[in-house]
Design an enzyme around this catalytic site. Structure first.
Site, PDB file in Angstrom:
ATOM      1  N   ALA A  11      -3.780  33.471  38.286  1.00 41.44           N
ATOM      2  CA  ALA A  11      -2.507  32.947  37.804  1.00 41.44           C
ATOM      3  C   ALA A  11      -1.394  33.741  38.479  1.00 41.44           C
ATOM      4  O   ALA A  11      -1.543  34.927  38.747  1.00 41.44           O
ATOM      5  CB  ALA A  11      -2.399  33.104  36.293  1.00 41.44           C
ATOM      6  N   CYS A  37      -3.401  37.651  38.379  1.00 45.78           N
ATOM      7  CA  CYS A  37      -4.284  37.950  39.517  1.00 45.78           C
ATOM      8  C   CYS A  37      -3.639  37.647  40.867  1.00 45.78           C
ATOM      9  O   CYS A  37      -3.898  38.358  41.838  1.00 45.78           O
ATOM     10  CB  CYS A  37      -5.609  37.222  39.340  1.00 45.78           C
ATOM     11  N   LYS A  83     -14.921  40.132  41.282  1.00 44.64           N
ATOM     12  CA  LYS A  83     -14.171  41.286  40.773  1.00 44.64           C
ATOM     13  C   LYS A  83     -14.324  41.408  39.260  1.00 44.64           C
ATOM     14  O   LYS A  83     -14.797  40.475  38.615  1.00 44.64           O
ATOM     15  CB  LYS A  83     -12.699  41.191  41.165  1.00 44.64           C
ATOM     16  N   ASP A 125     -13.159  36.127  38.951  1.00 45.75           N
ATOM     17  CA  ASP A 125     -13.569  36.996  37.866  1.00 45.75           C
ATOM     18  C   ASP A 125     -15.063  36.755  37.654  1.00 45.75           C
ATOM     19  O   ASP A 125     -15.516  35.604  37.636  1.00 45.75           O
ATOM     20  CB  ASP A 125     -12.816  36.650  36.573  1.00 45.75           C
ATOM     21  N   SER A 149     -11.846  43.514  28.794  1.00 42.85           N
ATOM     22  CA  SER A 149     -10.629  42.705  28.662  1.00 42.85           C
ATOM     23  C   SER A 149     -10.731  41.680  27.538  1.00 42.85           C
ATOM     24  O   SER A 149      -9.744  41.028  27.205  1.00 42.85           O
ATOM     25  CB  SER A 149     -10.326  41.988  29.982  1.00 42.85           C
ATOM     26  N   HIS A 164     -13.972  34.986  28.999  1.00 41.11           N
ATOM     27  CA  HIS A 164     -13.768  34.024  30.083  1.00 41.11           C
ATOM     28  C   HIS A 164     -14.506  34.485  31.331  1.00 41.11           C
ATOM     29  O   HIS A 164     -14.750  35.667  31.515  1.00 41.11           O
ATOM     30  CB  HIS A 164     -12.267  33.859  30.391  1.00 41.11           C
TER      31      HIS A 164
END
Length: 193
Positions: free
Chosen positions: A136, A140, A101, A57, A65, A76
């Site tokens: 996780a 993802c 991403k 990420d 998000s 995050h």
């Protein structure tokens, strides 16, 4: 036993980043416990000269998000911060291909394939079988596996190198059930020849 194939196999490490580990802003329970196991897989793939790709990420600071924007998650993995970095304990070789991403403010992307050139890179390398672990399981990892299968890759889930968020009880099992329905093969380190 599974023999690694030099011309067709790649390892994909999904989102093992500081913010998803204990102490991070979106910590996944026992997320750090997969790092030593992943390092063994990395060693095996490196020894065979096989490609290793790592997704991450790489969010802008105002990503859709985030709860401040009405999303489900605390902030995050903001690009260029410590939380977005791979932990120092994860022994990714220097030639690891990094796939960033969810880099656009208005677009979520759980899958390593979503909005990236991951599929194009894998095709260029001639890859056919993907060995996927990371974080996780129920977000993802699941979405990366889902897209890998829809792109036609054979997928092996590294069952000993994934952990789930489990926001809702049973999320992990639902994700595993779906991956099995997608004909994903579950393996552990002991299964590699």
């Amino acid at each position: 036993m599974i023999e690694l194939q030099p011309s067709t196999d790649a390892l994909i490490v999904v989102d093992v980043q500081n913010d998803f580990l204990p102490g991070g802003t979106l910590a996944i329970p026992e997320g750090d416990q997969i790092i030593p196991v992943l390092n063994h897989y990395i060693d095996r793939f490196t020894a065979e000269g096989l490609p290793i790709l790592a997704t991450r990420d790489w969010h802008p600071s105002h990503h859709c998000s985030f709860q401040s924007r009405g999303g489900p998650w605390p902030p995050h993995c903001i690009a260029e911060t410590h939380g977005a970095q791979f932990p120092s304990e994860l022994c990714l070789p220097s030639e690891t291909r990094i796939i960033s991403k969810a880099t656009e403010p208005e677009r979520e992307a759980y899958s390593g394939f979503d909005g990236t050139d991951l599929d194009r890179q894998l095709q260029r390398l001639g890859m056919k079988r993907l060995f996927i672990g990371g974080l996780a399981t129920d977000y993802c990892v699941l979405n990366t596996v889902r897209d890998a299968r829809s792109c036609g890759y054979q997928v092996f889930l590294l069952r000993d190198a994934v952990r789930a968020v489990n926001i809702n009880p049973g999320d992990e099992q639902k994700a595993l059930d779906e991956m099995q329905r997608l004909e994903t093969r579950f393996i552990t380190l002991q299964d590699l020849a």
